[in-house]
Design an enzyme around this catalytic site. Structure first.
Site, PDB file in Angstrom:
ATOM      1  N   HIS A  16      -7.619  -8.002   0.057  1.00 48.88           N
ATOM      2  CA  HIS A  16      -6.344  -7.356  -0.278  1.00 48.88           C
ATOM      3  C   HIS A  16      -5.714  -7.973  -1.525  1.00 48.88           C
ATOM      4  O   HIS A  16      -5.553  -9.186  -1.605  1.00 48.88           O
ATOM      5  CB  HIS A  16      -5.369  -7.496   0.897  1.00 48.88           C
ATOM      6  CG  HIS A  16      -4.026  -6.898   0.626  1.00 48.88           C
ATOM      7  ND1 HIS A  16      -3.634  -5.689   1.141  1.00 48.88           N
ATOM      8  CD2 HIS A  16      -2.979  -7.338  -0.128  1.00 48.88           C
ATOM      9  CE1 HIS A  16      -2.405  -5.423   0.729  1.00 48.88           C
ATOM     10  NE2 HIS A  16      -1.990  -6.403  -0.048  1.00 48.88           N
ATOM     11  N   GLU A  68      -6.182 -12.175   3.822  1.00 49.93           N
ATOM     12  CA  GLU A  68      -7.223 -11.158   3.660  1.00 49.93           C
ATOM     13  C   GLU A  68      -7.860 -11.271   2.284  1.00 49.93           C
ATOM     14  O   GLU A  68      -7.230 -10.945   1.282  1.00 49.93           O
ATOM     15  CB  GLU A  68      -6.616  -9.746   3.824  1.00 49.93           C
ATOM     16  CG  GLU A  68      -6.022  -9.477   5.177  1.00 49.93           C
ATOM     17  CD  GLU A  68      -5.343  -8.122   5.282  1.00 49.93           C
ATOM     18  OE1 GLU A  68      -4.972  -7.753   6.406  1.00 49.93           O
ATOM     19  OE2 GLU A  68      -5.176  -7.424   4.252  1.00 49.93           O
ATOM     20  N   HIS A  82       0.843  -1.203   0.000  1.00 46.67           N
ATOM     21  CA  HIS A  82       0.000   0.000   0.000  1.00 46.67           C
ATOM     22  C   HIS A  82       0.877   1.252   0.000  1.00 46.67           C
ATOM     23  O   HIS A  82       0.541   2.250  -0.634  1.00 46.67           O
ATOM     24  CB  HIS A  82      -0.897   0.043   1.242  1.00 46.67           C
ATOM     25  CG  HIS A  82      -2.077  -0.855   1.203  1.00 46.67           C
ATOM     26  ND1 HIS A  82      -3.170  -0.620   0.407  1.00 46.67           N
ATOM     27  CD2 HIS A  82      -2.350  -2.001   1.891  1.00 46.67           C
ATOM     28  CE1 HIS A  82      -4.078  -1.568   0.609  1.00 46.67           C
ATOM     29  NE2 HIS A  82      -3.596  -2.419   1.504  1.00 46.67           N
TER      30      HIS A  82
END
Length: 194
Positions: A172, A169, A105
């Site tokens: 993600h 996740e 990110h």
């Protein structure tokens, strides 16, 4: 770039450009208290990505729209300073990247997202966003069949265009090639609107 990406000029000290995603629905959870921290950590609900990442995401969205679906974005580029705050709260690399290494990110090469129907209603998934339990894992099977199908549909749509899912996740996805982008710690406010 498909008319929905706004190119940002380099700001002071900003090594490489990002683009702002504006035509995919946003639910930037860290600009609200509806996230694992329980408080607002972003000043603005905006989504920035590297141009190559955003272009591939646009292809995913086009494919899904042909099926009467849409993406909804929870998180995109995240400043490294925010990553440090997350690590203080959740120092578990299964769910939060260690800021010493940085997150994808922080490079503008990862995003958190889900699927919605044409009216914007989120489709059922095996867990909610920011659920740090086994229910969020990609190999979790003890969920309703509809939620498992939706998770698989999202994964197929993303991997078709060069994204790789994080095992812990379902929401993600990293862009293949993320490692070529440097870590950034530029606030949203420092990025120019165009």
């Amino acid at each position: 770039m498909r008319g929905w990406l706004i190119l940002l000029a380099a700001s002071a000290g900003f090594a490489q450009e990002l683009v702002e995603v504006r035509s995919i629905p946003l639910d930037i959870r860290y600009a609200t208290a509806n996230n694992f921290t329980g408080k607002r950590v972003y000043d603005e609900a905006r989504c920035f990505l590297r141009p190559e990442v955003a272009a591939k995401l646009a292809l995913v969205q086009e494919d899904l729209q042909r099926e009467g679906l849409s993406l909804k974005l929870y998180d995109c580029y995240r400043p490294l300073s925010i990553q440090r705050k997350f690590w203080e709260l959740m120092p578990d690399e299964r769910y939060v990247a260690n800021p010493a290494k940085g997150s994808r990110h922080n490079r503008g090469a990862a995003l958190d997202l889900t699927l919605t129907d044409a009216e914007g209603r989120e489709l059922a998934m095996p867990s909610g966003y920011d659920d740090f339990s086994e229910k969020a894992h990609r190999d979790y099977r003890d969920a309703p069949a509809e939620a498992l199908r939706n998770r698989e549909r999202l994964e197929r749509a993303m991997t078709r265009h060069g994204f790789v899912g994080l095992p812990t996740e379902w929401w993600h996805f990293d862009f293949a090639g993320w490692e070529k982008y440097p870590l950034l710690d530029v606030s949203f406010g420092a990025l120019k609107r165009q």
